[in-house]
Motif scaffolding. Structure first.
Motif, short mmCIF file in Angstrom:
data_model
loop_
_atom_site.label_atom_id
_atom_site.label_comp_id
_atom_site.label_asym_id
_atom_site.label_seq_id
_atom_site.Cartn_x
_atom_site.Cartn_y
_atom_site.Cartn_z
N ILE A 148 4.79 -17.50 47.80
CA ILE A 148 4.00 -16.62 48.18
C ILE A 148 4.64 -15.47 48.94
O ILE A 148 4.46 -14.19 48.97
CB ILE A 148 2.66 -16.84 48.70
CG1 ILE A 148 2.78 -17.82 50.01
CG2 ILE A 148 1.85 -17.74 47.71
CD1 ILE A 148 1.50 -18.05 50.67
N ALA A 149 5.57 -15.88 49.81
CA ALA A 149 6.27 -14.82 50.67
C ALA A 149 7.01 -14.08 49.51
O ALA A 149 7.24 -12.42 49.83
CB ALA A 149 7.24 -15.52 51.64
N ALA A 154 4.83 -11.76 47.69
CA ALA A 154 4.28 -10.52 48.35
C ALA A 154 5.20 -9.41 48.53
O ALA A 154 4.95 -8.23 48.71
CB ALA A 154 3.89 -10.72 49.73
N LEU A 155 6.68 -9.75 48.35
CA LEU A 155 7.60 -8.66 48.48
C LEU A 155 7.72 -7.91 46.99
O LEU A 155 8.12 -6.76 47.03
CB LEU A 155 8.90 -9.21 48.86
CG LEU A 155 8.84 -9.61 50.41
CD1 LEU A 155 10.14 -10.27 50.81
CD2 LEU A 155 8.47 -8.60 51.47
N ARG A 207 1.37 -2.45 49.83
CA ARG A 207 1.81 -3.60 50.79
C ARG A 207 0.62 -4.73 50.68
O ARG A 207 0.81 -5.68 50.76
CB ARG A 207 2.37 -3.11 51.85
CG ARG A 207 2.88 -4.20 52.80
CD ARG A 207 3.88 -3.60 53.88
NE ARG A 207 3.07 -2.58 54.88
CZ ARG A 207 3.42 -2.71 56.06
NH1 ARG A 207 4.55 -3.28 56.70
NH2 ARG A 207 2.82 -1.88 56.96
N VAL A 243 0.35 -8.29 49.71
CA VAL A 243 0.07 -9.84 50.36
C VAL A 243 -1.33 -10.39 50.20
O VAL A 243 -1.26 -11.71 50.00
CB VAL A 243 0.09 -9.27 51.89
CG1 VAL A 243 -0.43 -10.29 53.00
CG2 VAL A 243 1.38 -8.72 52.20
N LEU A 244 -2.38 -9.69 49.89
CA LEU A 244 -3.72 -10.27 49.55
C LEU A 244 -3.47 -11.20 48.37
O LEU A 244 -3.84 -12.33 48.32
CB LEU A 244 -4.78 -9.14 49.52
CG LEU A 244 -6.18 -9.77 49.22
CD1 LEU A 244 -6.49 -10.52 50.62
CD2 LEU A 244 -7.20 -8.42 49.11
N LEU A 245 -2.99 -10.51 47.27
CA LEU A 245 -3.01 -11.40 46.10
C LEU A 245 -2.15 -12.41 45.98
O LEU A 245 -2.62 -13.36 45.58
CB LEU A 245 -2.48 -10.27 44.90
CG LEU A 245 -2.36 -10.76 43.52
CD1 LEU A 245 -3.77 -11.29 43.00
CD2 LEU A 245 -1.86 -9.94 42.54
N SER A 246 -0.90 -12.32 46.61
CA SER A 246 -0.13 -13.63 46.88
C SER A 246 -0.56 -14.56 47.57
O SER A 246 -0.98 -15.92 47.21
CB SER A 246 1.28 -13.23 47.53
OG SER A 246 1.06 -12.97 48.71
N MET A 247 -1.60 -14.35 48.68
CA MET A 247 -2.39 -15.36 49.28
C MET A 247 -3.64 -16.00 48.59
O MET A 247 -3.64 -17.17 48.49
CB MET A 247 -2.79 -14.68 50.60
CG MET A 247 -1.79 -14.70 51.72
SD MET A 247 -2.49 -14.32 53.57
CE MET A 247 -3.22 -12.73 53.17
N VAL A 290 6.33 -11.82 56.27
CA VAL A 290 7.56 -11.32 55.72
C VAL A 290 6.93 -9.67 55.49
O VAL A 290 7.98 -8.89 55.84
CB VAL A 290 7.92 -11.66 54.32
CG1 VAL A 290 8.77 -13.09 54.44
CG2 VAL A 290 6.89 -11.75 53.46
N VAL A 295 -7.46 -5.73 43.45
CA VAL A 295 -7.11 -6.71 44.30
C VAL A 295 -8.23 -7.24 45.70
O VAL A 295 -8.83 -8.28 45.63
CB VAL A 295 -5.65 -6.80 44.82
CG1 VAL A 295 -5.35 -7.98 45.53
CG2 VAL A 295 -4.76 -6.77 43.97
#
Lengths: 123, 541
Positions: free
Chosen positions: A59-60, A63-64, A70, A74-78, B227, B331
Motif C-alpha cells: 500500500i505504500a 500510494a505513490l 495525493r 493514500v486513502l484508496l491504498s488504505m 511515505v 475515492v
C-alpha cells in the motif's frame, strides 16, 4: 523429501484437515508430528506477520504510484489494504509448502522495500 | 487439488474463528446495541422522558447555549453545541479547557452538560454513560489502554474477515443453506444454525467487518501516510477533508459575534441542499479571543455518499471564512459511503431495525460457530468419553468459555440497565459503577462456567439472562413510573417504549433458548426417540 508420503511433508501439513493429522500423529514417530506442528506454526506466522509486512509495503507503493491526487491515492491504498491482507493470508494457507508461503511474502516485500528505498534516496 | 484447498481453508476457518470468537461476540453485540445508542441513552435518563420536543428555532437555542457556556467557561479552548435531533431531545453543550503549556492532556479537560432547549437551564440527569458505553466498548473495550484495545479489536476483526472469506470458500451449496434448518439433530443442527445466520446476512457481515477495519485503518495501515506525508496525519486529514487548521489563540480579548445571526445565515446558505437546512452542531474555537472562529456543521443526510457540509465564520467580525461543500471526489465518496454503511447514520427506522437484526444474526453466527466446535470435538472424543474419561482440557476450556461468554453476555448487558435504575442517583462515580456492575456480573458467570460447564449451567444462565431482560420493563415501571411502558406507549417518547418492547422480545427469545436447552436431551437420545417413533409408525401402518 521423497520418502515422505503426500501430506506428511512439513509444508503440506496445513493442507490436511486437523482431524486427519491427529490420527496420523498417533501412528507416526513423534518427530514427524513436531515437524508438522512447526510447519503449521510457521505458516500461521507467515500469515499474520509476513502478510502484514507485504500489505504495508504494497500500500505504500500503491500510494505513490496511483494516478490520483495525493490525498486520494493514500486513502484508496488504505481502503484496499485489508483486501490485500486477506488475499495474502489465504494464499499463505493455500500454497504447497511453508517455504513457498514465506518466500511468497518476503520476496515481493524485499523488492518493494528496495524500490521504496531508491525512491526515498532520490527524493 | 480442489479438495486439498478446501480442506486447508476449512482448517483456517475453524481456527481463525475459534481463537477470537469470544472477543468478536462482545464486539458484535456491543456494536449492534450501538445502532440504538441514542435511544439507549434516553432510556437510561428517565429524567428527560417528560420533556416535550422543542419547537423553538435553532438560532434561539444557540443563543441560550452560548449564554450557558459564557457562564461556565468563558476562556475555554473550544465550545461545542449539539442541537436536539429526532434521536436526542436535549441541547448539548460541551467544552474543552485550555491546556497549560507542557501539561499532559487528560480526559478531565472535557466537560459535558445537557440543557433544556427551551429554557437553557441544565437538566438534572442521573450520571450515566448510556448507549455510549456500548459504542466505546465495541472498539475501545474497557479497562485497557485505548491503543492496545484498538489493536486487539483490529486483530480480531481481521480474523473475522478471513473466517468469513474462508467460510464462503468451504461452502458447496451457499444458496441451499439459506433455507436449510434441521433442528434437534445435534451437530447437524448447529451447523445449519451457523450456516443460516452466516449466509442470510453474509453481505452484512462482510460489509460491517471490512468497514469496521477501515474506520481504524489510520492506526493499522499507516505506511501510505508515512511515505506520502512523512507520517504527518494532520496534514493528510487537512488535505482530505479540505479543512483549515484552527488558528492559535491571539491572547487579545475580543467580543464574540452574535451567534444567532450565523445560524440563520448557515440555514439560508444550505437552503435547497439535500435534507433539511438545519445545523447539526457547531464549534466555537478560541471564544472571546481576537482569533475566534465559529464552524457550523451539517452531517450527511439520508444518502450514503452525502458527506457533511461545513461553514466557518470569523468569530469576531462574523465574516464567512471557509466553506466545505458536498464531496465530489470518487475515492473520498467511497470512503464516506463505507463509513456511513458502518455507522448507519443515514438509516431510516426500518433500515436501522434491519441492521440491528443483522447484527443479532452476526452474534448468533459467532455463538453457534463456537458451540459447533465443541459439539464436533465431543463427537471426536466420543470413545474417550464413553470409557468414563474426562474431556481433554482444550475441549473443557472452550466449553466453559462458550458458556461464560455466550450465556453471560445477556446477563452482563442486562445488568447495565438494572444498575441504571437501581444505583442511587447521588452515588459518586455512578456512571462508572454502572459499568463495573456489567463486568462483575460477567466475571461471576465466567467463574460459574469454569466450575460446572454443563447443560444445567447453560440452562440456568440462559433462564437468568432471559428473565432479567423480560423483567426490565417491570423494573422500569416500578422505579420510574412516569417512564413505564403503558405511559410511554401513550405519550412517548417512542424510543423508550421501543426499548421496553425490544427488551421483552430479547428476553422471550433467550427464555425460549433456555427452555430448548432443557428440552433437547442430546443428539443421541433424540435420534433414539425418532427411531422409536418411526418404528411405532411402521407398526401402525
Amino acid at each position: 523429501m521423497q520418502q515422505y508420503e503426500e501430506g506428511l511433508e512439513p509444508g503440506n501439513a496445513a493442507r490436511v484437515p486437523y482431524k486427519a493429522r491427529e490420527t496420523r500423529n498417533e501412528a507416526k514417530p513423534a518427530s514427524t508430528g513436531s515437524r508438522m506442528r512447526w510447519a503449521v506454526f510457521s505458516r500461521v506466522m507467515a500469515a499474520i506477520i509476513g502478510a502484514y509486512v507485504l500489505t504495508l509495503l504494497s500500500i505504500a507503493v500503491l500510494a505513490l504510484v496511483l494516478p490520483l491526487s495525493r490525498a486520494e491515492s493514500v486513502l484508496l491504498s488504505m481502503l484496499l489494504s485489508f483486501l490485500i491482507y486477506a488475499c495474502a493470508v489465504l494464499w499463505v494457507f493455500a500454497t504447497r509448502s511453508a517455504w513457498r508461503a514465506w518466500s511468497g511474502m518476503l520476496l515481493p516485500s524485499l523488492l518493494m522495500a528496495a524500490g521504496l528505498g531508491v525512491w526515498w534516496s532520490l527524493k | 487439488m480442489k479438495d486439498a484447498f478446501r480442506a486447508s481453508m476449512a482448517w483456517v476457518h475453524t481456527w481463525a474463528g475459534l481463537l477470537v470468537c469470544w472477543v468478536l461476540l462482545l464486539i458484535f453485540a456491543a456494536g449492534t446495541a450501538s445502532y440504538y445508542r441514542n435511544e439507549i441513552t434516553l432510556w437510561m435518563q428517565p429524567e428527560l422522558h417528560a420533556i416535550a420536543p422543542s419547537h423553538d428555532s435553532q438560532a434561539h437555542m444557540a443563543e441560550r447555549a452560548v449564554i450557558a457556556l459564557q457562564q461556565r467557561s468563558p476562556d475555554a479552548k473550544q465550545w461545542f453545541i449539539g442541537f436536539p435531533s429526532e434521536r436526542s431531545q436535549g441541547l448539548q453543550i460541551f467544552w474543552e479547557d485550555k491546556l497549560p503549556p507542557g501539561a499532559e492532556p487528560t480526559r478531565e479537560r472535557f466537560h459535558d452538560v445537557m440543557l433544556n432547549p427551551d429554557t437553557g437551564l441544565p437538566l438534572e440527569v442521573r450520571e450515566t454513560k448510556g448507549g455510549n458505553f456500548f459504542y466505546r466498548l465495541h472498539f475501545d473495550l474497557h479497562y485497557l489502554p485505548v491503543t492496545l484495545a484498538r489493536w486487539i479489536v483490529g486483530f480480531c476483526a481481521m480474523f473475522m474477515l478471513v473466517a468469513l472469506i474462508t467460510g464462503v470458500i468451504i461452502h458447496r451449496r451457499i444458496f441451499k443453506d439459506m433455507f436449510t434448518f434441521r433442528p434437534g439433530k445435534g451437530q447437524r443442527s448447529w451447523l445449519d444454525a451457523h450456516n443460516i445466520t452466516g449466509v442470510l446476512a453474509l453481505p452484512y457481515h462482510l460489509m460491517i467487518t471490512y468497514t469496521g477495519l477501515m474506520l481504524l485503518m489510520y492506526l493499522y495501515m499507516p505506511t501510505p501516510i508515512v511515505v506520502a506525508y512523512h507520517g504527518n496525519n494532520q496534514a493528510f486529514f487537512g488535505e482530505l477533508f479540505r479543512e483549515e487548521p484552527a488558528p492559535e489563540p491571539s491572547g487579545r480579548p475580543a467580543r464574540l459575534t452574535p451567534i444567532a445571526g450565523l445560524v440563520t445565515e448557515a440555514q439560508r446558505i444550505w437552503q435547497g441542499a439535500a435534507g433539511e437546512a438545519s445545523v447539526d452542531h457547531m464549534h466555537i474555537n478560541n471564544p472571546n479571543d481576537a482569533a475566534a472562529s465559529v464552524s457550523l456543521d451539517k452531517s450527511g443526510g439520508a444518502g450514503l455518499i452525502e458527506s457533511g457540509m461545513s461553514l466557518t465564520f470569523d468569530g469576531v467580525s462574523g465574516k464567512l471564512l471557509h466553506e466545505v461543500d458536498a464531496e465530489q471526489r470518487a475515492v473520498v465518496q467511497t470512503a464516506t459511503a463505507m463509513r456511513s454503511l458502518h455507522e448507519a447514520n443515514f438509516a431510516q427506522p426500518l433500515l436501522r431495525a434491519l441492521f440491528f437484526i443483522s447484527g443479532l444474526g452476526g452474534c448468533l453466527m459467532i455463538a453457534s460457530g463456537a458451540v459447533l466446535w465443541t459439539v464436533k470435538k465431543r463427537q471426536a472424543q466420543a470413545k474417550r468419553l464413553a470409557s468414563g474419561l474426562q474431556p481433554t482440557w482444550g475441549l473443557r476450556l472452550v466449553e466453559a468459555l462458550n458458556l461464560g461468554a455466550i450465556a453471560g453476555l445477556p446477563i452482563a448487558f442486562a445488568t447495565f440497565f438494572w444498575a441504571n435504575r437501581i444505583l442511587p442517583v447521588g452515588l459518586a462515580a455512578r456512571d462508572e459503577w454502572e459499568i463495573h456492575s456489567v463486568f462483575i456480573a460477567w466475571a461471576a458467570v465466567l467463574l460459574l462456567a469454569q466450575w460446572r460447564p454443563g447443560r444445567h449451567m447453560w440452562q440456568l444462565m440462559l433462564w437468568l439472562g432471559g428473565l432479567m431482560w423480560l423483567a426490565l420493563p417491570v423494573l422500569n415501571a416500578m422505579l420510574t413510573p412516569q417512564s413505564a411502558l403503558f405511559a410511554t406507549l401513550q405519550h412517548g417518547p417512542v424510543a423508550v417504549a421501543g426499548f421496553d418492547v425490544t427488551a421483552m422480545l430479547l428476553g422471550a427469545a433467550i427464555c425460549f433458548a433456555a427452555w430448548r436447552t432443557g428440552k433437547v436431551p442430546g443428539p443421541k437420545l433424540s435420534a433414539q426417540l425418532k427411531h422409536r417413533r418411526e418404528l411405532a409408525e411402521t407398526e401402525v401402518a
